[in-house]
Scaffold this active site. Structure first.
Site, PDB file in Angstrom:
ATOM      1  N   TYR A  39       6.144  16.391   2.365  1.00 22.18           N
ATOM      2  CA  TYR A  39       6.118  15.899   0.907  1.00 22.18           C
ATOM      3  C   TYR A  39       7.515  15.540   0.449  1.00 22.18           C
ATOM      4  CZ  TYR A  39       1.435  16.344  -1.215  1.00 22.18           C
ATOM      5  OH  TYR A  39       0.130  16.150  -1.729  1.00 22.18           O
ATOM      6  N   GLU A  77       8.130  13.814  -3.293  1.00 20.13           N
ATOM      7  CA  GLU A  77       8.195  13.354  -4.474  1.00 20.13           C
ATOM      8  C   GLU A  77       9.538  12.997  -5.053  1.00 20.13           C
ATOM      9  OE1 GLU A  77       6.172  15.913  -3.669  1.00 20.13           O
ATOM     10  OE2 GLU A  77       4.250  15.732  -4.661  1.00 20.13           O
ATOM     11  N   ASP A 129       4.209 -12.815  -5.954  1.00 17.85           N
ATOM     12  CA  ASP A 129       3.722 -12.047  -4.918  1.00 17.85           C
ATOM     13  C   ASP A 129       3.751 -12.556  -3.725  1.00 17.85           C
ATOM     14  OD1 ASP A 129       2.057 -10.716  -3.164  1.00 17.85           O
ATOM     15  OD2 ASP A 129       0.284 -10.486  -4.573  1.00 17.85           O
ATOM     16  N   THR A 138       3.276  -6.942   0.582  1.00 13.00           N
ATOM     17  CA  THR A 138       2.771  -6.169   1.478  1.00 13.00           C
ATOM     18  C   THR A 138       3.816  -6.090   2.706  1.00 13.00           C
ATOM     19  OG1 THR A 138       1.456  -8.060   2.724  1.00 13.00           O
ATOM     20  CG2 THR A 138       0.466  -6.277   0.956  1.00 13.00           C
ATOM     21  N   LYS A 181       2.071  -8.396   6.732  1.00 19.07           N
ATOM     22  CA  LYS A 181       1.433  -9.416   7.027  1.00 19.07           C
ATOM     23  C   LYS A 181       2.647 -10.359   7.921  1.00 19.07           C
ATOM     24  CE  LYS A 181      -1.551  -9.846   3.246  1.00 19.07           C
ATOM     25  NZ  LYS A 181      -1.523  -9.055   2.355  1.00 19.07           N
ATOM     26  N   ARG A 234       1.071  -0.942   7.528  1.00 19.00           N
ATOM     27  CA  ARG A 234       0.408  -1.238   6.280  1.00 19.00           C
ATOM     28  C   ARG A 234       1.173  -0.670   5.099  1.00 19.00           C
ATOM     29  NH1 ARG A 234      -3.936  -3.782   8.073  1.00 19.00           N
ATOM     30  NH2 ARG A 234      -4.429  -4.239   5.926  1.00 19.00           N
TER      31      ARG A 234
HETATM   32  N1  DSN Z   1      -6.822  -9.128   2.225  1.00 20.77           N
HETATM   33  C1  DSN Z   1      -5.576  -9.701   1.941  1.00 20.77           C
HETATM   34  C2  DSN Z   1      -5.642 -11.215   2.754  1.00 20.77           C
HETATM   35  O1  DSN Z   1      -6.241 -11.262   3.582  1.00 20.77           O
HETATM   36  O2  DSN Z   1      -5.014 -12.133   2.181  1.00 20.77           O
HETATM   37  C3  DSN Z   1      -5.043  -9.800   0.831  1.00 20.77           C
HETATM   38  O3  DSN Z   1      -5.258  -8.831  -0.024  1.00 20.77           O
END
Ligand code: DSN
Length: 422
Positions: free
Chosen positions: A54, A56, A201, A228, A231, A237
């Site tokens: 933990y 925080e 974003d 994120t 990707k 993730r």
């Molecule tokens: N689920 C993601 C995508 O496939 O673009 C975005 O949230």
């Protein structure tokens, strides 16, 4: 010996699912443009002892003891993220991209404030104000669109008009199904005209920005970028919030992430982010990012030569959106299922102003981040595109579909998922 010896011994049911997924990923092609394969190093960090802790707070300012190594690893992740995106501040604690956007909204807005974001059917994202999200009960979302879905150009004049009328506090760029680069200077100009924050974003293209294959919104003067990490950036993730230079904004964001919205950060995940950011800083990552674009272009060529309509006329990034219903009379759901059968995973997707329902839209969305990780080049990507078109044009021909499945299996064997990228 597999990687899951202890799970195998202790929990055969979970082991069966793990083994099944290992095989699915090894024997099929991943074309969902928001997915990728991470290195073994990222997976080791993600599965590490840090899951026990933990923490925080933030490095040097924690609520519990025993933070020597959590501080060390979170500082590494922050410093590497700042270097990758050439910015002043990074928060690496958000658990995903949606959480990053939620924290960003709550940090920068008051309830009732307005956000100007991309129309969802034109490529925007759920968290940019889809009516099914709780966010729309708190903030007011207004829209901009493409001028012409066949070229992809955003209607910046309309955007400016809407901004002047609605007085948004955030002008939001970013998308999950838009294959072109945006005019970042225009966004910043319009945001400045109405006194709004310019936020992007970058979830889909974070790796392309980090690898310098596309421009960075920060260079045009954006204030904040959310993302994120899993990707094109090829990490675990998770989420990421970057602030270009304002300490005041960065402080608001940190306070909103913790204690505003989250509890203890997932330190195992932050350790894995640090490893992935380290990989993205290596020279080979720039080659990877550039190859993603070349591979997408190779697929574009085949689809266009086969007279299949691509939204925006093609691609300038890692993804393509094809109007398969309009071009081949096959719905998005049917195409997704059919291609899954031959070993190609992608997703059905609405196209701009789609007349069909979201669960069976007119389009499919696919892209090249994962197969490029597998070391596919333009030649292999062109062949995959040919096989996709062939499968869709021969949907009732079982012999043909079996032959395509076999060819995909052979390609997968030739290009196994690598364990390391540096
Ligand atoms: N689920 C993601 C995508 O496939 O673009 C975005 O949230």
């Amino acid at each position: 010996m597999n990687d899951y010896g202890h799970v195998q011994k202790q929990d055969p049911e979970v082991f069966a699912a793990l083994e099944g997924e290992e095989q699915r990923e090894a024997e099929g092609l991943e074309l969902i443009p928001s997915e990728n394969y991470v290195s073994k190093a990222v997976r080791e960090a993600n599965g590490s002892v840090f899951t026990n802790k933990y923490s925080e707070g933030y490095p040097g300012k924690r609520y519990y003891g025993g933070q020597t190594f959590t501080d060390q690893v979170e500082t590494l992740a922050i410093d590497r993220a700042k270097k990758l995106f050439n910015c002043g501040y990074a928060n690496v604690q958000t658990l995903g991209g949606a959480n990053a956007n939620i924290a960003m909204y709550f940090a920068l807005l008051e309830p009732g404030d307005t956000v100007l974001g991309m129309d969802l059917s034109h490529g925007g994202h759920l968290t940019h104000g889809h009516p099914v999200t709780y966010l729309t009960k708190i903030f007011n979302f207004v829209r901009y669109k493409m001028k012409d879905p066949n070229t992809g150009e955003i209607d910046y004049d309309e955007m400016r008009e809407v901004a002047k009328k609605e007085k948004p506090k955030i002008v939001l760029a970013g998308y999950s199904a838009y294959p072109r680069e945006l005019n970042y200077e225009k966004f910043v100009e319009i945001a400045q005209e109405v006194g709004a924050y310019a936020v992007m974003d970058i979830a889909h293209i974070a790796g392309l920005i980090a690898g310098k294959a596309v421009k960075s919104p920060f260079d045009a003067g954006f204030d904040v970028m959310t993302s994120t990490t899993h990707k094109t950036l090829r990490g675990p993730r998770g989420g990421l919030i970057l602030t270009r230079e304002s300490e005041e904004i960065a402080k608001k964001i940190d306070k909103m992430v913790f204690p505003g919205l989250q509890g203890g950060p997932h330190m195992n995940n932050i350790a894995a982010k640090a490893v992935a950011f380290g990989e993205a800083l290596s020279p080979s990552f720039a080659l990877y990012a550039a190859q993603i674009l070349k591979n997408a272009k190779a697929m574009e060529k085949i689809f266009l030569a086969s007279s299949i309509r691509l939204l925006t006329g093609g691609t300038s990034n890692h993804l393509l959106l094809a109007d398969v219903f309009g071009s081949l009379g096959i719905g998005g759901q049917e195409a997704e299922t059919l291609l899954d059968r031959v070993g190609i995973t992608l997703n059905k997707n609405s196209i701009a102003d789609d007349t069909r329902k979201p669960m069976d839209p007119s389009g499919i969305r696919f892209g090249t981040p994962a197969i490029t990780t597998r070391k596919f080049g333009e030649q292999e990507c062109a062949r995959v595109a040919e096989l996709m078109v062939d499968a869709m044009k021969n949907k009732g021909d079982d012999t043909k579909l079996s032959a395509i499945r076999e060819e995909i299996r052979t390609l997968c064997k030739k290009f196994p998922v690598p364990e390391s990228f540096v």
